[in-house]
Scaffold this motif. Structure first.
Motif, PDB file in Angstrom:
ATOM      1  N   GLU A  75     -39.980  16.494 -38.878  1.00 32.12           N
ATOM      2  CA  GLU A  75     -41.055  16.333 -38.618  1.00 32.12           C
ATOM      3  C   GLU A  75     -42.684  15.237 -37.985  1.00 32.12           C
ATOM      4  O   GLU A  75     -43.203  15.103 -38.096  1.00 32.12           O
ATOM      5  CB  GLU A  75     -41.766  16.212 -40.830  1.00 32.12           C
ATOM      6  N   LYS A  76     -40.894  14.340 -37.386  1.00 24.78           N
ATOM      7  CA  LYS A  76     -41.907  13.041 -36.854  1.00 24.78           C
ATOM      8  C   LYS A  76     -41.690  13.296 -35.429  1.00 24.78           C
ATOM      9  O   LYS A  76     -42.968  13.101 -34.554  1.00 24.78           O
ATOM     10  CB  LYS A  76     -40.941  11.876 -37.110  1.00 24.78           C
ATOM     11  N   HIS A  77     -41.000  14.192 -34.896  1.00 23.02           N
ATOM     12  CA  HIS A  77     -41.258  14.556 -33.310  1.00 23.02           C
ATOM     13  C   HIS A  77     -41.047  15.319 -32.815  1.00 23.02           C
ATOM     14  O   HIS A  77     -41.140  15.723 -31.914  1.00 23.02           O
ATOM     15  CB  HIS A  77     -39.471  13.385 -33.092  1.00 23.02           C
ATOM     16  N   ASP A  78     -40.703  16.617 -34.160  1.00 21.37           N
ATOM     17  CA  ASP A  78     -41.572  17.616 -33.827  1.00 21.37           C
ATOM     18  C   ASP A  78     -40.588  18.148 -32.694  1.00 21.37           C
ATOM     19  O   ASP A  78     -40.220  19.483 -31.932  1.00 21.37           O
ATOM     20  CB  ASP A  78     -42.645  18.346 -33.231  1.00 21.37           C
ATOM     21  N   LYS A  79     -38.895  17.861 -32.812  1.00 22.52           N
ATOM     22  CA  LYS A  79     -38.260  17.929 -32.184  1.00 22.52           C
ATOM     23  C   LYS A  79     -37.036  19.197 -32.284  1.00 22.52           C
ATOM     24  O   LYS A  79     -36.318  18.664 -33.832  1.00 22.52           O
ATOM     25  CB  LYS A  79     -37.657  16.917 -31.096  1.00 22.52           C
ATOM     26  N   LEU A  80     -36.336  19.832 -32.063  1.00 21.03           N
ATOM     27  CA  LEU A  80     -34.532  20.367 -32.875  1.00 21.03           C
ATOM     28  C   LEU A  80     -34.225  19.409 -33.483  1.00 21.03           C
ATOM     29  O   LEU A  80     -33.239  18.200 -33.325  1.00 21.03           O
ATOM     30  CB  LEU A  80     -34.420  21.841 -31.744  1.00 21.03           C
ATOM     31  N   CYS A  93     -33.417  14.781 -35.189  1.00 21.49           N
ATOM     32  CA  CYS A  93     -33.590  15.382 -33.766  1.00 21.49           C
ATOM     33  C   CYS A  93     -32.471  14.284 -32.817  1.00 21.49           C
ATOM     34  O   CYS A  93     -32.326  13.344 -32.294  1.00 21.49           O
ATOM     35  CB  CYS A  93     -34.915  15.553 -33.585  1.00 21.49           C
ATOM     36  N   MET A  94     -32.856  13.976 -31.327  1.00 25.53           N
ATOM     37  CA  MET A  94     -32.450  14.033 -30.195  1.00 25.53           C
ATOM     38  C   MET A  94     -33.380  12.313 -30.022  1.00 25.53           C
ATOM     39  O   MET A  94     -32.578  10.971 -29.924  1.00 25.53           O
ATOM     40  CB  MET A  94     -32.768  14.189 -28.554  1.00 25.53           C
ATOM     41  N   LEU A  95     -34.860  11.978 -30.507  1.00 23.28           N
ATOM     42  CA  LEU A  95     -35.642  10.695 -30.362  1.00 23.28           C
ATOM     43  C   LEU A  95     -35.432  10.518 -31.851  1.00 23.28           C
ATOM     44  O   LEU A  95     -35.959   9.389 -31.594  1.00 23.28           O
ATOM     45  CB  LEU A  95     -36.487  11.328 -30.807  1.00 23.28           C
ATOM     46  N   CYS A  96     -34.869  10.774 -32.648  1.00 23.32           N
ATOM     47  CA  CYS A  96     -33.964  10.018 -33.992  1.00 23.32           C
ATOM     48  C   CYS A  96     -33.219   8.655 -34.002  1.00 23.32           C
ATOM     49  O   CYS A  96     -32.688   7.992 -34.203  1.00 23.32           O
ATOM     50  CB  CYS A  96     -33.781  11.247 -35.378  1.00 23.32           C
ATOM     51  N   LEU A  97     -32.296   9.842 -33.108  1.00 25.53           N
ATOM     52  CA  LEU A  97     -30.888   8.929 -32.936  1.00 25.53           C
ATOM     53  C   LEU A  97     -31.707   7.654 -31.709  1.00 25.53           C
ATOM     54  O   LEU A  97     -30.634   6.624 -32.095  1.00 25.53           O
ATOM     55  CB  LEU A  97     -29.910   9.953 -31.515  1.00 25.53           C
ATOM     56  N   ILE A  98     -32.221   7.968 -31.038  1.00 28.20           N
ATOM     57  CA  ILE A  98     -32.821   6.475 -30.200  1.00 28.20           C
ATOM     58  C   ILE A  98     -33.636   6.010 -31.272  1.00 28.20           C
ATOM     59  O   ILE A  98     -32.851   4.927 -30.785  1.00 28.20           O
ATOM     60  CB  ILE A  98     -33.778   7.395 -28.414  1.00 28.20           C
ATOM     61  N   GLU A  99     -34.342   6.431 -31.492  1.00 28.23           N
ATOM     62  CA  GLU A  99     -35.746   5.475 -32.445  1.00 28.23           C
ATOM     63  C   GLU A  99     -34.758   4.560 -33.982  1.00 28.23           C
ATOM     64  O   GLU A  99     -34.572   3.809 -34.150  1.00 28.23           O
ATOM     65  CB  GLU A  99     -36.636   6.342 -32.894  1.00 28.23           C
ATOM     66  N   ASP A 100     -34.689   5.687 -34.541  1.00 26.36           N
ATOM     67  CA  ASP A 100     -34.175   5.046 -36.013  1.00 26.36           C
ATOM     68  C   ASP A 100     -32.983   4.817 -36.826  1.00 26.36           C
ATOM     69  O   ASP A 100     -32.508   4.761 -37.844  1.00 26.36           O
ATOM     70  CB  ASP A 100     -34.680   5.974 -37.051  1.00 26.36           C
ATOM     71  N   HIS A 101     -31.892   5.626 -36.067  1.00 22.23           N
ATOM     72  CA  HIS A 101     -30.206   5.923 -36.211  1.00 22.23           C
ATOM     73  C   HIS A 101     -29.828   5.497 -35.277  1.00 22.23           C
ATOM     74  O   HIS A 101     -28.476   6.667 -34.850  1.00 22.23           O
ATOM     75  CB  HIS A 101     -30.273   7.382 -36.519  1.00 22.23           C
ATOM     76  N   LYS A 102     -30.226   4.697 -34.365  1.00 27.24           N
ATOM     77  CA  LYS A 102     -29.138   3.974 -33.043  1.00 27.24           C
ATOM     78  C   LYS A 102     -27.567   3.867 -32.900  1.00 27.24           C
ATOM     79  O   LYS A 102     -27.146   4.211 -32.227  1.00 27.24           O
ATOM     80  CB  LYS A 102     -30.333   3.484 -32.228  1.00 27.24           C
ATOM     81  N   LYS A 103     -27.542   3.056 -33.971  1.00 18.98           N
ATOM     82  CA  LYS A 103     -26.202   2.597 -34.470  1.00 18.98           C
ATOM     83  C   LYS A 103     -25.639   3.485 -35.528  1.00 18.98           C
ATOM     84  O   LYS A 103     -24.067   2.842 -35.635  1.00 18.98           O
ATOM     85  CB  LYS A 103     -26.301   0.961 -34.979  1.00 18.98           C
ATOM     86  N   HIS A 104     -26.285   4.500 -36.179  1.00 14.86           N
ATOM     87  CA  HIS A 104     -25.578   5.278 -36.783  1.00 14.86           C
ATOM     88  C   HIS A 104     -24.272   5.755 -36.101  1.00 14.86           C
ATOM     89  O   HIS A 104     -24.735   6.493 -35.123  1.00 14.86           O
ATOM     90  CB  HIS A 104     -26.367   6.209 -37.296  1.00 14.86           C
ATOM     91  N   ASP A 105     -23.375   6.107 -37.159  1.00  7.90           N
ATOM     92  CA  ASP A 105     -22.241   7.262 -37.047  1.00  7.90           C
ATOM     93  C   ASP A 105     -23.658   8.783 -36.982  1.00  7.90           C
ATOM     94  O   ASP A 105     -23.446   9.018 -38.205  1.00  7.90           O
ATOM     95  CB  ASP A 105     -21.147   7.474 -37.950  1.00  7.90           C
ATOM     96  N   VAL A 106     -23.449   9.845 -35.603  1.00  7.16           N
ATOM     97  CA  VAL A 106     -23.993  11.026 -35.619  1.00  7.16           C
ATOM     98  C   VAL A 106     -23.426  11.634 -34.851  1.00  7.16           C
ATOM     99  O   VAL A 106     -22.865  11.295 -34.067  1.00  7.16           O
ATOM    100  CB  VAL A 106     -25.780  10.485 -34.891  1.00  7.16           C
ATOM    101  N   VAL A 107     -23.414  12.577 -35.248  1.00  3.36           N
ATOM    102  CA  VAL A 107     -22.776  13.767 -35.083  1.00  3.36           C
ATOM    103  C   VAL A 107     -23.363  15.032 -34.484  1.00  3.36           C
ATOM    104  O   VAL A 107     -24.207  15.178 -35.144  1.00  3.36           O
ATOM    105  CB  VAL A 107     -20.955  14.689 -35.634  1.00  3.36           C
TER     106      VAL A 107
END
Length: 467
Positions: A75-80, A93-107
Motif C-alpha cells: 500500500e505504501k510503495h505500490d510494489k509487489l 516489498c523491495m522498497l520496504c526492505l530498503i526503507e523500513d526493514h533494512k536490518k531486519h531478517d527478510v526472506v
C-alpha cells in the motif's frame, strides 16, 4: 455454427459463480485462466495470449486465477509483496526492505511459505491428534457407561436375588414361628378338652347318683331304703381335681429364638455377600511402599518398604516439610487422585494401631484430629480391644473378633473409604459421601511400643484373592 455453440457453452461454464472472472472481457465475462502479478489483471484464455507470445509480457509473473490482486501490492510503495520480514512478521516489498526493514531478517515469500506450511502441517497433525484423542475419550466414556450399565444390571439382579432370598427366609421363619405357637396352643386346647370331657363324665355320673339318692330318701318303704342305703350312701368314685390345672401356654422366648435363628441366617448371607464384595475390591490392588521422607524420627522402616514399627531411640533426620514430627506416622510414596485402589495391612500381634488414608495437606507438625474434616479417614485400635472409626469424637465399633489383617478400599469418585476384616471376610466400617479434592496417601501409625506389648510391625501384605 458448431464453433459458436462450443464458445457459448464455454462462456456459460466460465461464468459459473465462485470462479475468478476475466477483467478484460466485455459483455459476456469468461472465466480467468491466469492472473498477472505485474499487470494486476486476471485474463481469460483469449486475453491471456499476449502474455504467452509477446516477449515483453512473457517476463510477467503469472499465477493461478486470484481475486483482489490489489491486496498483493504494498500500500505504501505500490510494489509487489514478494518478501517476508521475520522481525515484524509481515509481508513487504523491495522498497520496504530498503526503507523500513533494512536490518531486519527478510526472506523471500516462497521460503517463509515453506516454513509456515510445514508449521501448519504440524499444527494440523497436532489438531488431528487432539481430535483423535477426544474421539478415543468419547469411546472411553461410552465404554465406561456401558460397564456402568452392566454393573448396575448385575447389582440389581444380585440385589433382587438376595432380598428375595431374605424375604423368603423371613417368611419361612415367620411361618415356623406361627406353626410353633399354634402347635403349643393346640396341645393346651387338647389337654383342656380332655379334662373337660372327663369332668363332664363325672358330673353325669354324680347327677345320676344324686337322682337315685333323692328317690331313695323320699321312699316310705322302710325295707327298701335299708336294703339300698349302703350302696347309695357313699358318693361315686371321682378324680381329685384339686391339683389339676390347665396352665396358659407360655410363649416367652419363642419370638426371640425365632429372630435369633433369622439373625444367624442373615449373618451367613451377609458373610457370603461380603466375601463376594471383598473379592471384587481386591481386584483394585495397588503396590504400596512406605515413604521414609514422611516417617517420624522414632519409626523404623524395613528395607523392603513394606514394614514399619516404633523404635526406642529418635533418629537424627532432617526436619523437612514432608516429615511427621509430633506423631508416629508415615505415609506411602504412592498417591491417588482418581479411580479405585485397595491394599492390605497385617496388624497381628499389635494392641494399638491406626490405618487409613490421608490427604496430602494434612498437618505434619502439630496436633492431628482423627476425622475427615482434618483430612483423615481411618480406623484404629486402642487399649487392646477398643476399635474406633475416626469420625469426630470417634465411633465405637462392635467387632466379634479383632482383625489380624485389614483391607483398605477407596473409590475416589464415589467418595468411599471401606475397611475389611480380610480373614473374616467382613466389613468393619465405611466412610460414605466423602468429597475428595486432593491427592490421597495410604496412612500408617504403629503407635509406641508400650513396654514391648505393641512392638510388632505394621506389614503391607500382598493380596491373596478371597476364594
Amino acid at each position: 455454427m458448431a464453433a459458436q455453440f462450443r464458445q457459448s457453452a464455454q462462456q456459460k461454464a466460465s461464468s459459473k459463480p465462485g470462479k475468478v472472472p476475466c477483467d478484460v472481457c466485455t459483455g459476456t465475462v469468461l472465466k480467468a485462466q491466469k492472473s498477472c502479478l505485474v499487470c494486476l489483471v486476471s485474463y481469460c484464455e483469449a486475453h491471456l495470449e499476449p502474455h504467452l507470445t509477446m516477449s515483453g509480457l512473457k517476463r510477467h509473473q503469472l499465477i493461478a486465477p486470484m481475486e483482489n490482486l490489489e491486496s498483493r501490492m504494498c500500500e505504501k510503495h505500490d510494489k509487489l509483496l514478494e518478501l517476508f520480514c521475520k522481525n515484524d512478521q509481515m509481508c513487504v516489498c523491495m522498497l520496504c526492505l530498503i526503507e523500513d526493514h533494512k536490518k531486519h531478517d527478510v526472506v523471500p515469500l516462497k521460503e517463509e511459505y515453506k516454513g509456515k506450511k510445514a508449521k501448519l502441517g504440524k499444527t494440523e497433525a497436532e489438531i488431528q491428534q487432539m481430535i483423535q484423542k477426544r474421539r478415543q475419550k468419547i469411546q472411553e466414556i461410552k465404554h465406561s457407561v456401558e460397564l456402568s450399565d452392566k454393573n448396575a444390571e448385575r447389582e440389581i439382579t444380585e440385589g433382587v436375588q438376595v432380598f428375595t432370598a431374605l424375604m423368603e427366609t423371613v417368611q419361612r421363619n415367620l411361618n415356623k414361628l406361627l406353626d410353633t405357637i399354634k402347635e403349643k396352643q393346640r396341645k393346651t386346647e387338647k389337654q383342656a378338652e380332655g379334662f373337660i370331657e372327663e369332668l363332664e363324665q363325672e358330673i353325669s355320673e354324680l347327677e345320676k347318683s344324686s337322682t337315685e339318692v333323692k328317690q331313695l330318701s323320699g321312699s316310705r318303704d322302710h325295707l327298701h331304703l335299708l336294703q339300698n342305703f349302703t350302696s347309695l350312701n357313699a358318693a361315686p368314685y371321682t378324680k381329685n381335681w384339686t391339683e389339676v390345672r390347665v396352665h396358659p401356654t407360655s410363649y416367652k422366648g419363642t419370638v426371640v429364638r425365632a429372630v435369633s435363628q433369622l439373625e444367624e441366617t442373615i449373618s451367613e448371607q451377609m458373610k457370603r455377600l461380603y466375601k463376594v464384595e471383598l473379592k471384587r475390591v481386591q481386584q483394585y490392588e495397588v503396590d504400596v511402599t512406605l515413604d521414609p521422607d514422611t516417617a517420624n524420627p522414632y519409626l523404623i522402616l524395613f528395607d523392603d518398604g513394606k514394614q514399619v514399627k516404633y523404635g526406642d531411640a529418635k533418629k537424627n533426620l532432617p526436619d523437612t516439610p514432608e516429615r511427621f514430627t509430633k506423631y508416629s506416622i508415615v505415609l506411602s510414596k504412592q498417591s491417588f487422585s482418581s479411580g479405585r485402589f485397595y491394599y492390605e495391612v497385617q496388624v497381628k500381634g499389635k494392641i494399638e494401631w491406626n490405618l487409613g488414608v490421608a490427604r496430602g495437606s494434612i498437618d505434619r507438625k502439630g496436633e492431628i484430629a482423627l476425622c475427615p474434616q482434618k483430612g483423615l479417614w481411618t480406623i484404629c485400635l486402642r487399649n487392646e480391644n477398643e476399635y474406633k472409626a475416626g469420625v469426630g469424637p470417634g465411633v465405637r465399633l462392635s467387632l466379634k473378633s479383632g482383625p489380624k489383617k485389614v483391607g483398605v478400599f477407596v473409590d475416589y469418585e464415589e467418595g468411599l473409604v471401606s475397611f475389611y476384616d480380610v480373614d473374616a471376610t467382613a466389613l468393619i466400617y465405611s466412610f460414605t459421601g466423602c468429597s475428595f479434592t486432593e491427592k490421597l496417601y495410604p496412612y500408617f501409625c504403629p503407635f509406641p511400643n508400650n513396654g514391648g506389648k505393641n512392638s510388632a510391625p505394621l506389614i503391607i501384605s500382598p493380596v491373596n484373592q478371597t476364594e
